[in-house]
Scaffold this active site. Structure first.
Site, short mmCIF file in Angstrom:
data_model
loop_
_atom_site.label_atom_id
_atom_site.label_comp_id
_atom_site.label_asym_id
_atom_site.label_seq_id
_atom_site.Cartn_x
_atom_site.Cartn_y
_atom_site.Cartn_z
CG ASP A 1 -7.57 -5.48 4.82
OD1 ASP A 1 -7.00 -5.74 5.88
OD2 ASP A 1 -7.71 -4.34 4.38
CD GLU B 1 -2.84 -1.17 2.40
OE1 GLU B 1 -3.98 -1.58 2.18
OE2 GLU B 1 -2.47 -0.75 3.50
CD GLU C 1 -9.70 -1.54 8.31
OE1 GLU C 1 -8.82 -2.17 8.94
OE2 GLU C 1 -9.52 -1.07 7.18
C1 BDP Z 1 -6.10 -2.12 5.95
C2 BDP Z 1 -6.38 -0.83 6.65
C3 BDP Z 1 -5.23 0.11 6.63
C4 BDP Z 1 -3.99 -0.59 7.12
C5 BDP Z 1 -3.76 -1.85 6.33
C6 BDP Z 1 -2.68 -2.70 6.95
O1 BDP Z 1 -7.49 -0.25 6.03
O2 BDP Z 1 -5.56 1.20 7.44
O3 BDP Z 1 -2.89 0.23 7.02
O4 BDP Z 1 -4.89 -2.66 6.32
O5 BDP Z 1 -3.04 -3.62 7.68
O6 BDP Z 1 -7.09 -2.98 6.37
O7 BDP Z 1 -1.51 -2.46 6.73
#
Ligand code: BDP
Length: 722
Positions: free
Chosen positions: A372, A291, A400
């Protein structure tokens, strides 16, 4: 009752006086120095017994075990005990690190830990029994199932103008950071450590996985030292999340290549500096090449090259590195063009060939599912690939995608399914929990990492009932065989009371909550259908398909689901060991609740239940939201019951009423979306037919204005009033 003490309220129990002769009259802590976990154990025993029973105890710290009165609670380490009672050595059971031995006999209590925090865990265990009204005689030996029982906080040092925010945190600002610095007042950090220690959790990564390199300025490293000081009386260790590019952005080296010697030296020196301030630091957590975060692949190095660089720096200090398997880069996954691209494959693809490449103090931290934190995912196949390399499972206490603590969703039943899943590696029983605790592949390290994200709100998570998830997380990390209902009962008794009605109602609400949430948000493995680009919260099924992260539903007018088979799909099913791969490969053998995760089928596909996929969707969304409608009524029956004070009653009621309403928004948004998409009507005539509904924008309210909402599914005609 503002929730600050969580389940550690030590509230007076019914008939407290009647227990006094079963309780110790004095406390002896063996060799305890002020601020040490054994000293804390003594204080907790004193506070607890005074609160629960109204009995005040004498308190002595000594290195002999001579009881000052006839009944005594003695607490200390096994070695301190043996020093004063050499003959006892043979009588004591085997304990592993952090384990404890507890014996209660007519008010004489012996609490021995293998180490200091083990003694504290034993004291908390004894107190939890007392708080539940159990003061009977017994002996118990308790060893944790796994050594890594960590908590991750996604706290930002500074996030634009928002100072100490918490990413995906729903309980207020950071308890650690403010304005780019570590807070002066760390009282809440100590209180947090107390809650964590009471359920056997032993380390906290205090900053976000999307780490800010400024966490490591000398001033902030001093601050981290202060956080560690606040944790230490509870035996909780500090860990830090790192930004891979820090040698460049903070150190000015012009590179962060892990194979560059100056980079490795920079990390080594920095690690030495940190250990000067935090001699008992547990280690690091690293999110790399994911990401948009930097990582070793930026320099064409492997993930193992990256992880090992930190491992080398930590090794002389006995620290470990948790390296995340959540590695994917949406920019390289142009799924609109490539039908076979699948983010679920990423972790398996990246780590598959690296199993023998890691140093022995590297642990791979793997999210429970391959995507996720969704409401329903198959267990990540990567657990079965890493045989030599230890792994830790990443669970998310912070909800989340699961209603963000505005919805009650008790997660223990989901975690139990994941931990009990049998991968059948080499055709042998291979449960996730046994892979994590090291039994299956004969490993020493491994365990649990829970993303908790508490904040400054006195409820910690923003919701009183959500705290059962934190409690259950700790309990499962210690002992994965604990049952969902059993953990709830303990937690309810300590948090509210042992009133039967209170236990029954909260148990019923909680046990129904995950299945209901799955039903009204997204079932058959289609995932939660939350708004993927914005907050991961409300319904927005359309957002799943038109973005480079997802392409998960692959829904069109006739068909839905993601084909992850080997013969025709993205191949993900093939990442499992043969027996499991064969099961997921075929529609007939895939459990209904994962059908659309693994297969792309017509809406008219008939499920094992005999219903079509589309009718199941309609029915489940109605059934789930109908369950949520009962929540406020159920809660109402607890008004004024023992332990249900008005403050917490109102706080919980507010959320349950909201949840009931929002479950209808979910139901109607998703059902209408798929009714429109498939053109297939609900056989029961409900979807799209709301004769009693009055549209808000059709009403005339003084001072309100019609407003076009986004996501559009959140209101009929995309219009509401504000
Ligand atoms: C996602 C979240 C994000 C996190 C990412 C992670 O939306 O905020 O940074 O995972 O786990 O679920 O690195």
């Amino acid at each position: 009752e503002d929730g600050l003490s969580g389940w550690l309220r030590y509230a007076r129990i019914k008939g407290a006086n009647g227990y006094h002769n079963k309780l110790p009259s004095a406390i002896v802590t063996l060799n305890a120095t002020e601020g040490s976990p054994v000293y804390t154990a003594g204080q907790e025993l004193s506070d607890g017994i005074s609160g629960i029973f109204g009995k005040d105890l004498d308190f002595a710290t000594t290195n002999t075990r001579k009881p000052p009165r006839d009944t005594t609670a003695t607490v200390g380490t096994v070695s301190a005990y043996i020093d004063s009672n050499p003959g006892a050595a043979d009588r004591l059971p085997e304990l592993v690190d952090d384990g404890f031995y507890l014996s209660v006999s007519k008010g004489n209590v012996l609490i021995l830990g293998q180490n200091e925090r083990g003694a504290l865990y034993g004291a908390f265990h004894y107190l939890s029994l007392l708080a539940q009204g159990n003061a009977s005689d017994f002996t118990l030996t308790s060893n944790p199932e796994a050594p890594i029982r960590w908590v991750n906080q996604w706290d930002n040092m500074q996030d634009g103008g928002t100072h100490g925010s918490v990413e995906r945190g729903y309980g207020g600002d950071s308890i650690f950071f403010w304005d780019g610095k570590i807070r002066d007042d760390l009282t809440r950090a100590g209180q947090y450590a107390r809650l964590l220690a009471s359920i056997g959790l032993n380390a906290v990564v205090v900053n976000n996985v999307n780490a800010d390199a400024k966490t490591l300025t000398p001033e902030n490293m001093d601050g981290l030292g202060r956080i560690a000081d606040a944790f230490r009386p509870y035996g909780v260790q500090l860990a830090v999340s790192l930004n891979f590019a820090a040698p460049d952005t903070l150190g000015g080296l012009g590179t962060f290549d892990p194979l560059d010697e100056t980079v490795a030296k920079w990390w080594k020196d920095l690690t030495d500096e940190l250990y000067k301030r935090v001699p008992d630091m547990a280690g690091y957590l690293v999110k790399a090449n994911s990401e948009g975060q930097p990582g070793p692949m930026t320099y064409n190095r492997t993930l193992a090259d990256g992880a090992n660089m930190f491992a080398h720096a930590l090794k002389p200090h006995g620290g470990i590195i948790l390296f995340r398997a959540f590695v994917y880069d949406h920019r390289t996954l142009n799924q609109t063009l490539d039908w076979k691209a699948d983010r679920a494959n990423a972790a398996g693809d990246y780590f598959h060939d690296l199993d023998d490449k890691f140093e022995d103090n590297v642990v791979i931290q793997i999210k429970y599912g391959p995507i996720d934190f969704q409401v329903r995912e198959p267990v990540s196949p990567l657990f079965s690939h890493l045989v030599k390399t230890p792994s830790a499972i990443e669970l998310q206490i912070s909800q989340e995608y699961l209603g963000q603590q505005a919805h009650l969703v008790y997660l223990a039943p989901m975690w139990k399914e994941i931990l009990d899943f049998d991968f059948r590696v080499d055709g042998k029983p291979s449960r996730t929990s046994d892979i994590l605790n090291g039994k299956r592949f004969n490993r020493k390290l491994g365990g649990y990492a829970g993303v908790v994200n508490v904040g400054t709100n006195t409820t910690w998570l923003g919701s009183h009932l959500a705290m059962s998830n934190l409690y259950a997380y700790g309990r499962l990390a210690w002992d994965s065989s604990a049952t969902s209902e059993g953990m709830l009962e303990e937690w309810i008794k300590m948090t509210f009371s042992d009133d039967k009605k209170v236990i029954d109602v909260i148990t019923k609400l909680s046990m129904q909550s995950w299945p209901a949430y799955e039903d009204y948000t997204g079932n058959l493995g289609i995932q939660t259908l939350t708004d993927i680009l914005l907050g991961h919260y409300g319904p927005n099924p359309a957002s799943q398909d038109g973005n480079p992260w997802g392409q998960w539903t692959r829904a069109d007018g006739d068909t839905i689901g993601m084909d992850r088979t080997v013969w025709n799909g993205t191949g993900f099913a093939g990442q499992y060991p043969p027996e499991i791969a064969a099961m997921y490969e075929k529609v007939e053998t895939t459990p209904d609740n994962l059908l659309l995760w693994f297969h792309h089928v017509p809406y008219t596909q008939v499920l094992k239940s005999g219903k079509t996929v589309i009718q199941h969707f309609y029915d489940a969304h109605y059934a789930g939201s109908a369950v949520a409608q009962t929540f406020p009524q159920l809660w109402e029956t607890l008004r004024g019951r023992p332990g249900i004070d008005d403050e917490r009653f109102d706080h919980v009621m507010y959320r349950l009423v909201y949840q009931a309403g929002h479950s209808l928004v979910w139901r109607d948004s998703i059902n209408t979306f798929y009714a429109n998409k498939s053109g297939i009507a609900d056989t029961k005539g409900r979807v799209g037919n709301h004769p009693y509904r009055i549209e808000a924008e059709a009403m005339k309210l003084v001072g309100y204005e019609p407003y076009t909402v986004s996501p559009f599914e959140a209101a009929s005609g995309a219009r509401c009033i504000v």
